[in-house]
Design a protein around this motif. Structure first.
Motif, PDB file in Angstrom:
ATOM      1  N   ALA A   1      12.381  50.871  33.373  1.00  0.00           N
ATOM      2  CA  ALA A   1      11.330  51.064  34.375  1.00  0.00           C
ATOM      3  C   ALA A   1      11.862  50.866  35.791  1.00  0.00           C
ATOM      4  CB  ALA A   1      10.175  50.097  34.113  1.00  0.00           C
ATOM      5  N   PHE A   2      12.980  50.152  35.925  1.00  0.00           N
ATOM      6  CA  PHE A   2      13.501  49.824  37.247  1.00  0.00           C
ATOM      7  C   PHE A   2      14.913  50.364  37.493  1.00  0.00           C
ATOM      8  CE2 PHE A   2      10.494  46.532  35.983  1.00  0.00           C
ATOM      9  CZ  PHE A   2       9.637  46.502  37.071  1.00  0.00           C
ATOM     10  N   TYR A   3      15.641  50.652  36.412  1.00  0.00           N
ATOM     11  CA  TYR A   3      17.040  51.049  36.550  1.00  0.00           C
ATOM     12  C   TYR A   3      17.354  52.249  35.659  1.00  0.00           C
ATOM     13  CZ  TYR A   3      17.505  46.320  38.500  1.00  0.00           C
ATOM     14  OH  TYR A   3      17.356  45.189  39.250  1.00  0.00           O
ATOM     15  N   GLY A   4      18.363  53.012  36.074  1.00  0.00           N
ATOM     16  CA  GLY A   4      18.857  54.101  35.261  1.00  0.00           C
ATOM     17  C   GLY A   4      19.854  53.606  34.227  1.00  0.00           C
ATOM     18  N   PRO A   5      20.433  54.521  33.428  1.00  0.00           N
ATOM     19  CA  PRO A   5      21.428  54.128  32.420  1.00  0.00           C
ATOM     20  C   PRO A   5      22.709  53.636  33.085  1.00  0.00           C
ATOM     21  CG  PRO A   5      21.266  56.512  32.564  1.00  0.00           C
ATOM     22  CD  PRO A   5      20.163  55.969  33.408  1.00  0.00           C
ATOM     23  N   PRO A   6      23.524  52.871  32.370  1.00  0.00           N
ATOM     24  CA  PRO A   6      24.757  52.331  32.967  1.00  0.00           C
ATOM     25  C   PRO A   6      25.672  53.443  33.454  1.00  0.00           C
ATOM     26  CG  PRO A   6      24.752  52.047  30.574  1.00  0.00           C
ATOM     27  CD  PRO A   6      23.379  52.479  30.959  1.00  0.00           C
ATOM     28  N   SER A   7      26.283  53.209  34.629  1.00  0.00           N
ATOM     29  CA  SER A   7      27.106  54.271  35.214  1.00  0.00           C
ATOM     30  C   SER A   7      28.359  53.736  35.895  1.00  0.00           C
ATOM     31  CB  SER A   7      26.281  55.077  36.230  1.00  0.00           C
ATOM     32  OG  SER A   7      25.853  54.252  37.297  1.00  0.00           O
ATOM     33  N   GLY A   8      28.800  52.534  35.528  1.00  0.00           N
ATOM     34  CA  GLY A   8      30.018  52.014  36.123  1.00  0.00           C
ATOM     35  C   GLY A   8      30.111  50.509  35.999  1.00  0.00           C
ATOM     36  N   VAL A   9      31.033  49.936  36.766  1.00  0.00           N
ATOM     37  CA  VAL A   9      31.231  48.485  36.799  1.00  0.00           C
ATOM     38  C   VAL A   9      31.057  48.015  38.240  1.00  0.00           C
ATOM     39  CG1 VAL A   9      32.867  46.593  36.469  1.00  0.00           C
ATOM     40  CG2 VAL A   9      32.754  48.461  34.800  1.00  0.00           C
ATOM     41  N   PHE A  10      30.089  47.140  38.446  1.00  0.00           N
ATOM     42  CA  PHE A  10      29.787  46.580  39.764  1.00  0.00           C
ATOM     43  C   PHE A  10      30.777  45.450  40.040  1.00  0.00           C
ATOM     44  CE2 PHE A  10      27.446  43.641  42.529  1.00  0.00           C
ATOM     45  CZ  PHE A  10      26.935  44.506  43.493  1.00  0.00           C
ATOM     46  N   ILE A  11      31.545  45.550  41.113  1.00  0.00           N
ATOM     47  CA  ILE A  11      32.559  44.536  41.431  1.00  0.00           C
ATOM     48  C   ILE A  11      31.879  43.313  42.036  1.00  0.00           C
ATOM     49  CG2 ILE A  11      34.618  44.007  42.789  1.00  0.00           C
ATOM     50  CD1 ILE A  11      35.330  46.976  42.687  1.00  0.00           C
ATOM     51  N   THR A  12      32.031  42.167  41.366  1.00  0.00           N
ATOM     52  CA  THR A  12      31.396  40.932  41.836  1.00  0.00           C
ATOM     53  C   THR A  12      32.364  40.009  42.566  1.00  0.00           C
ATOM     54  OG1 THR A  12      31.815  39.837  39.715  1.00  0.00           O
ATOM     55  CG2 THR A  12      29.715  41.009  39.957  1.00  0.00           C
ATOM     56  N   ASN A  13      33.670  40.160  42.280  1.00  0.00           N
ATOM     57  CA  ASN A  13      34.654  39.305  42.948  1.00  0.00           C
ATOM     58  C   ASN A  13      36.055  39.798  42.596  1.00  0.00           C
ATOM     59  OD1 ASN A  13      35.670  37.246  44.532  1.00  0.00           O
ATOM     60  ND2 ASN A  13      34.458  35.646  43.540  1.00  0.00           N
ATOM     61  N   PHE A  14      37.047  39.206  43.230  1.00  0.00           N
ATOM     62  CA  PHE A  14      38.447  39.527  42.953  1.00  0.00           C
ATOM     63  C   PHE A  14      39.175  38.253  42.547  1.00  0.00           C
ATOM     64  CE2 PHE A  14      36.943  42.573  46.083  1.00  0.00           C
ATOM     65  CZ  PHE A  14      37.361  43.789  45.554  1.00  0.00           C
ATOM     66  N   TYR A  15      40.099  38.365  41.610  1.00  0.00           N
ATOM     67  CA  TYR A  15      40.913  37.204  41.262  1.00  0.00           C
ATOM     68  C   TYR A  15      42.358  37.369  41.707  1.00  0.00           C
ATOM     69  CZ  TYR A  15      42.293  39.921  37.076  1.00  0.00           C
ATOM     70  OH  TYR A  15      42.747  40.885  36.212  1.00  0.00           O
ATOM     71  N   SER A  16      42.638  38.470  42.413  1.00  0.00           N
ATOM     72  CA  SER A  16      43.982  38.694  42.944  1.00  0.00           C
ATOM     73  C   SER A  16      43.881  39.582  44.176  1.00  0.00           C
ATOM     74  CB  SER A  16      44.876  39.354  41.889  1.00  0.00           C
ATOM     75  OG  SER A  16      46.121  39.725  42.452  1.00  0.00           O
ATOM     76  N   GLN A  17      44.762  39.331  45.140  1.00  0.00           N
ATOM     77  CA  GLN A  17      44.811  40.188  46.317  1.00  0.00           C
ATOM     78  C   GLN A  17      45.549  41.483  46.030  1.00  0.00           C
ATOM     79  OE1 GLN A  17      46.462  37.878  49.526  1.00  0.00           O
ATOM     80  NE2 GLN A  17      44.602  36.650  49.777  1.00  0.00           N
ATOM     81  N   ALA A  18      46.232  41.527  44.886  1.00  0.00           N
ATOM     82  CA  ALA A  18      46.841  42.776  44.446  1.00  0.00           C
ATOM     83  C   ALA A  18      45.752  43.630  43.803  1.00  0.00           C
ATOM     84  CB  ALA A  18      47.971  42.482  43.463  1.00  0.00           C
ATOM     85  N   GLY A  19      46.124  44.768  43.268  1.00  0.00           N
ATOM     86  CA  GLY A  19      45.144  45.609  42.604  1.00  0.00           C
ATOM     87  C   GLY A  19      44.178  46.245  43.582  1.00  0.00           C
ATOM     88  N   LEU A  20      42.923  46.339  43.187  1.00  0.00           N
ATOM     89  CA  LEU A  20      41.941  47.081  43.979  1.00  0.00           C
ATOM     90  C   LEU A  20      41.688  46.477  45.354  1.00  0.00           C
ATOM     91  CD1 LEU A  20      39.279  48.200  41.339  1.00  0.00           C
ATOM     92  CD2 LEU A  20      40.622  49.664  42.850  1.00  0.00           C
ATOM     93  N   GLN A  21      41.769  45.159  45.470  1.00  0.00           N
ATOM     94  CA  GLN A  21      41.525  44.560  46.782  1.00  0.00           C
ATOM     95  C   GLN A  21      42.575  45.011  47.796  1.00  0.00           C
ATOM     96  OE1 GLN A  21      41.491  40.238  47.013  1.00  0.00           O
ATOM     97  NE2 GLN A  21      39.918  40.307  48.600  1.00  0.00           N
ATOM     98  N   SER A  22      43.784  45.288  47.333  1.00  0.00           N
ATOM     99  CA  SER A  22      44.866  45.681  48.248  1.00  0.00           C
ATOM    100  C   SER A  22      44.667  47.078  48.819  1.00  0.00           C
ATOM    101  CB  SER A  22      46.219  45.613  47.525  1.00  0.00           C
ATOM    102  OG  SER A  22      46.311  46.618  46.524  1.00  0.00           O
ATOM    103  N   VAL A  23      43.789  47.880  48.202  1.00  0.00           N
ATOM    104  CA  VAL A  23      43.557  49.242  48.707  1.00  0.00           C
ATOM    105  C   VAL A  23      42.175  49.379  49.340  1.00  0.00           C
ATOM    106  CG1 VAL A  23      45.200  50.315  47.127  1.00  0.00           C
ATOM    107  CG2 VAL A  23      42.814  50.038  46.416  1.00  0.00           C
ATOM    108  N   GLY A  24      41.552  48.240  49.665  1.00  0.00           N
ATOM    109  CA  GLY A  24      40.321  48.282  50.446  1.00  0.00           C
ATOM    110  C   GLY A  24      39.027  48.220  49.669  1.00  0.00           C
ATOM    111  N   ALA A  25      39.085  47.995  48.357  1.00  0.00           N
ATOM    112  CA  ALA A  25      37.837  47.846  47.598  1.00  0.00           C
ATOM    113  C   ALA A  25      37.132  46.563  48.020  1.00  0.00           C
ATOM    114  CB  ALA A  25      38.122  47.827  46.101  1.00  0.00           C
TER     115      ALA A  25
END
Length: 393
Positions: A213-237
């Protein structure tokens, strides 16, 4: 020095300071009472303050009347929950829900949870005790004092009605006063939840039957935090971005992401949605801390359900605080109506017994209900200990 040694030293130091302050005459005159590992701060002459709210007499009367019914529903839910949970422990252990007393620094140890708890409790107590006080004054019952107290690490708030006037009041009047606190906590939880209802993370708290009633079907992963400065955080996520594909393969849920085996030290293309704008970034994976043979992107996340109504995404600290405020308030509202001393539900049940049960049977019924509620409550705590032992929240 381990956690519990630090805890004991901090506990003794805190209470030593409180004890010294409690011996000072200026604080005593202002209503501070201190005993070993216990203090209470009382404010007297509070009737005039709460009488100001009686200019809304119709609203107070309406909410008090609704509270009587809500109190009965909450009491029924509390009894049903504990009884049903015990039956699950006996016949369907996998469905048993662990029941743990919330004791700061003991069962509640995570620093963020402690912050949310200590920030939430004053709000919950103020709302709860204000509701008791306003309805008491509506019913013509005087208040001797109001205040806050602390027993070891357990916080309490209170309004103290005139005991003689409260006992002399009709059962219906006492029921209205006693139910007001829990009913107000349910209202608070509902209002706070309404603020969160279209926040992406709140979908995870909704029953699956209600969520569409409030949301559509799942469509991804919502980023809640980072545990490393490498990976996605290093490219501006950023926190709040939604990861929805890797190397062109759709990622519709956290399960999809966890099941995906990425090579280590490889460059992968990641589809991200940022504020509704889709983009692709290229990131180099690094060894997963839990499995060195798998590549990692350095994120914490949850399954993303797109809300039907797009609203600004709250900062995670604000969302988390409001979520725990709603959760703690709902817990207090429901389980405070358990018909067991010292909860309000016991007084509510006693007033009902006085009104509907013959005097000769009243004491027997009262003790039976209290005993049954105690068995349910203690039984759930024992069952939790048998299943999981001591485990902080």
């Amino acid at each position: 020095m381990d956690y519990y040694a630090q805890l004991i030293i901090g506990f003794l130091l805190f209470w030593g300071i409180i004890f010294v302050i409690g011996q000072m005459e200026p604080f005593k005159r202002r209503g501070l009472e201190v005993r070993p590992f216990f203090f209470v701060f009382k404010v007297r002459n509070v009737n005039h303050f709460f009488d100001r709210f009686l200019k809304y007499r119709r609203t107070v009367n309406l909410m008090a009347n609704i509270g009587v019914g809500a109190g009965a529903v909450l009491m029924g839910y509390a009894v049903w929950f504990f009884l049903d949970n015990l039956l699950k422990f006996s016949f369907s252990p996998s469905q048993f829900q662990e029941v743990t007393l919330v004791i700061p620094f003991v069962t509640l140890q995570t620093s963020l949870l402690l912050v949310y708890f200590f920030a939430s409790v004053p709000i919950i107590l103020i709302v709860h005790e204000f509701a008791h006080a306003i309805v008491a004054r509506y019913e013509g019952i005087s208040l001797k004092s109001g205040g806050i107290g602390l027993l070891a690490v357990l916080i309490a708030g209170f309004v103290e009605p005139d005991e003689k006037e409260f006992k002399a009041a009709k059962p219906r009047q006492r029921i209205r006063v006693l139910a007001a606190g829990s009913w107000s906590n349910v209202i608070l939880a509902t209002l706070v939840a309404a603020l969160l209802i279209f926040q992406p993370m709140f979908a995870l708290w909704m029953p699956a039957q209600v969520r569409p009633a409030f949301y559509g079907p799942p469509s991804g992963v919502f980023i809640t935090n980072f545990y490393s400065q490498a990976g996605l955080q290093s490219v501006g996520a950023s926190v709040g971005d939604v990861l929805n594909s890797i190397n062109g393969i759709p990622v519709l849920s956290l399960t999809d992401l966890n099941d995906m085996v990425l090579p280590v030290n490889a460059t992968v293309s990641v589809g991200l949605s940022t504020g509704g704008t889709q983009k692709t970034v290229y990131v180099t994976t690094f060894p997963n801390p839990n499995n060195q043979s798998k590549g990692a992107l350095g994120i914490y996340g949850e399954t993303y359900y797109p809300p039907h109504l797009v609203v600004p995404i709250m900062p995670m600290w604000l969302y988390s605080f409001l979520l725990w405020l709603a959760y703690f308030s709902a817990i207090v509202g429901a389980f405070n109506m358990l018909p067991l001393f010292p909860f309000d539900g016991e007084g509510y049940a006693n007033a009902l017994i006085e009104r509907f049960v013959p005097p000769k049977l009243a004491a027997y019924v009262r003790y039976s209900i209290n005993g049954f509620a105690l068995l349910l409550f203690a039984g759930n705590l024992i069952a939790t200990a048998l299943k999981a032992g001591f485990r902080p929240l």
